[in-house]
Design an enzyme around this catalytic site. Structure first.
Site, PDB file in Angstrom:
ATOM      1  CG  ASP A  63       9.895  32.019  11.088  1.00 43.30           C
ATOM      2  OD1 ASP A  63       9.021  32.855  10.771  1.00 43.30           O
ATOM      3  OD2 ASP A  63      11.027  31.983  10.564  1.00 43.30           O
ATOM      4  CD  GLU A  97      12.712  34.417   8.421  1.00 36.95           C
ATOM      5  OE1 GLU A  97      11.991  34.101   9.386  1.00 36.95           O
ATOM      6  OE2 GLU A  97      12.565  33.923   7.288  1.00 36.95           O
ATOM      7  CG  ASP A 139       8.254  41.049   2.100  1.00 33.67           C
ATOM      8  OD1 ASP A 139       7.315  41.214   1.302  1.00 33.67           O
ATOM      9  OD2 ASP A 139       8.227  40.178   2.978  1.00 33.67           O
TER      10      ASP A 139
HETATM   11  C1  GLP Z   1       6.209  35.392   3.406  1.00 33.55           C
HETATM   12  C2  GLP Z   1       6.044  36.906   3.400  1.00 33.55           C
HETATM   13  C3  GLP Z   1       5.272  37.386   4.594  1.00 33.55           C
HETATM   14  C4  GLP Z   1       4.045  36.535   4.823  1.00 33.55           C
HETATM   15  C5  GLP Z   1       4.454  35.110   5.083  1.00 33.55           C
HETATM   16  C6  GLP Z   1       3.281  34.189   5.351  1.00 33.55           C
HETATM   17  O1  GLP Z   1       7.345  34.941   4.007  1.00 33.55           O
HETATM   18  N1  GLP Z   1       7.284  37.584   3.313  1.00 33.55           N
HETATM   19  O2  GLP Z   1       4.910  38.749   4.397  1.00 33.55           O
HETATM   20  O3  GLP Z   1       3.302  37.034   5.911  1.00 33.55           O
HETATM   21  O4  GLP Z   1       5.135  34.645   3.934  1.00 33.55           O
HETATM   22  O5  GLP Z   1       2.705  33.753   4.153  1.00 33.55           O
HETATM   23  P1  GLP Z   1       1.346  32.998   4.025  1.00 33.55           P
HETATM   24  O6  GLP Z   1       0.293  34.014   4.257  1.00 33.55           O
HETATM   25  O7  GLP Z   1       1.321  32.475   2.626  1.00 33.55           O
HETATM   26  O8  GLP Z   1       1.335  31.928   5.051  1.00 33.55           O
END
Ligand code: GLP
Length: 264
Positions: free
Chosen positions: A138, A145, A67
């Site tokens: 979430d 989402e 993404d």
């Molecule tokens: C972002 C990314 C996700 C990721 C999530 C969790 O929103 N788009 O791909 O899994 O954050 O991030 P973290 O691993 O820093 O908690």
């Protein structure tokens, strides 16, 4: 779905790195799906260590990022293509054009064509062999989402307020600096990868992990779509495993894995 619980993020990083090493040994030109966020960092650190030790090469591999934020300047340090280069791909030997990310440079109303082109590029590369994933508090994966279609493809998505708050730490704690939109691979796109490896650490992820492993499949918790994948691994630490009813079973299961299962 295989659930592996370890005490530390470093141990989880090694489990995922083992999977990637086995894949590259079997298929040096493999296509890797890369995730951003803090959770996969121990995986990237372990892969960089193995590359520096001469144990691994990515010279023939390709990578596609899950993404990308919409609206950040191209050189913004938190644009995901820059994060992934800094944290991983520039530290190993990927070929210069081998690391792909969604093109978000066009005006937002024109991004649909670029989303389709990204899907086509993944298909032309032969599809993703192994997709790394994190999970949001979430339950989002990539930026799918809650209430995302379970059959969604790459598209523009608006970020939930909870996600923008969680990610504000990467923007100096300033919520206003976190973009509202991103281009994300869809849930159906992610499900096409041949193998999925999700990593989640800390109590903050316990509810999402509970839904993922033991909850019903539901668009409200997009990560639960992984229950439908034939080859998905969930790597979690004790904190993230904190709400699982059958945690002891998953631990025993892993300890007593038979030799032939260890290569999967
Ligand atoms: C972002 C990314 C996700 C990721 C999530 C969790 O929103 N788009 O791909 O899994 O954050 O991030 P973290 O691993 O820093 O908690």
């Amino acid at each position: 779905m295989e659930v592996i619980i370890k005490e530390t993020a470093e141990e989880l990083g090694k489990v995922a790195a083992d999977d990637i090493a086995r894949l590259l040994e079997r298929k040096p030109d493999a296509v890797l799906g890369l995730a951003t966020g803090s959770s996969p960092l121990p995986i990237y650190q372990e892969l960089v260590r193995r590359y520096q030790a001469g144990e691994l090469s990515f010279a023939r591999a390709k990578a596609f990022i899950l993404d990308e934020y919409v609206g950040l300047p191209a050189d913004h340090p938190e644009a995901y293509r820059n994060v992934i280069r800094r944290e991983f791909t520039d530290q190993v030997d990927f070929a210069p054009d081998a690391v792909h990310s969604p093109d978000v440079s066009a005006p937002v109303q024109e991004l649909a064509a670029d989303c389709r082109a990204y899907e086509e590029a993944m298909a032309a590369a032969g599809g993703v062999d192994l997709q790394l994933l994190g999970v949001g508090t979430d339950g989002h994966i990539a930026f799918n989402e809650p209430a995302s279609s379970l059959s969604s493809r790459t598209r523009v998505k608006m970020l939930a307020q909870e996600t923008r708050r969680d990610n504000a730490r990467f923007f100096g704690g300033d919520l206003d600096s976190v973009p509202y939109h991103a281009v994300t691979q869809g849930l159906a796109t992610i499900m096409e990868a041949r193998q999925l490896v999700l990593i989640a650490t800390g109590e903050g992820k316990a509810q999402a992990v509970e839904q993922l492993v033991e909850g019903p499949v539901s668009a409200l918790w997009p990560v639960t779509i992984l229950q439908h994948h034939p080859h998905a691994k969930v790597l979690i630490d004790d904190g993230a495993a904190g709400r699982l009813l059958r945690a002891n079973y998953y631990r025993e299961n892993h300890e007593h894995k038979m030799a032939w299962q260890r290569q999967a």
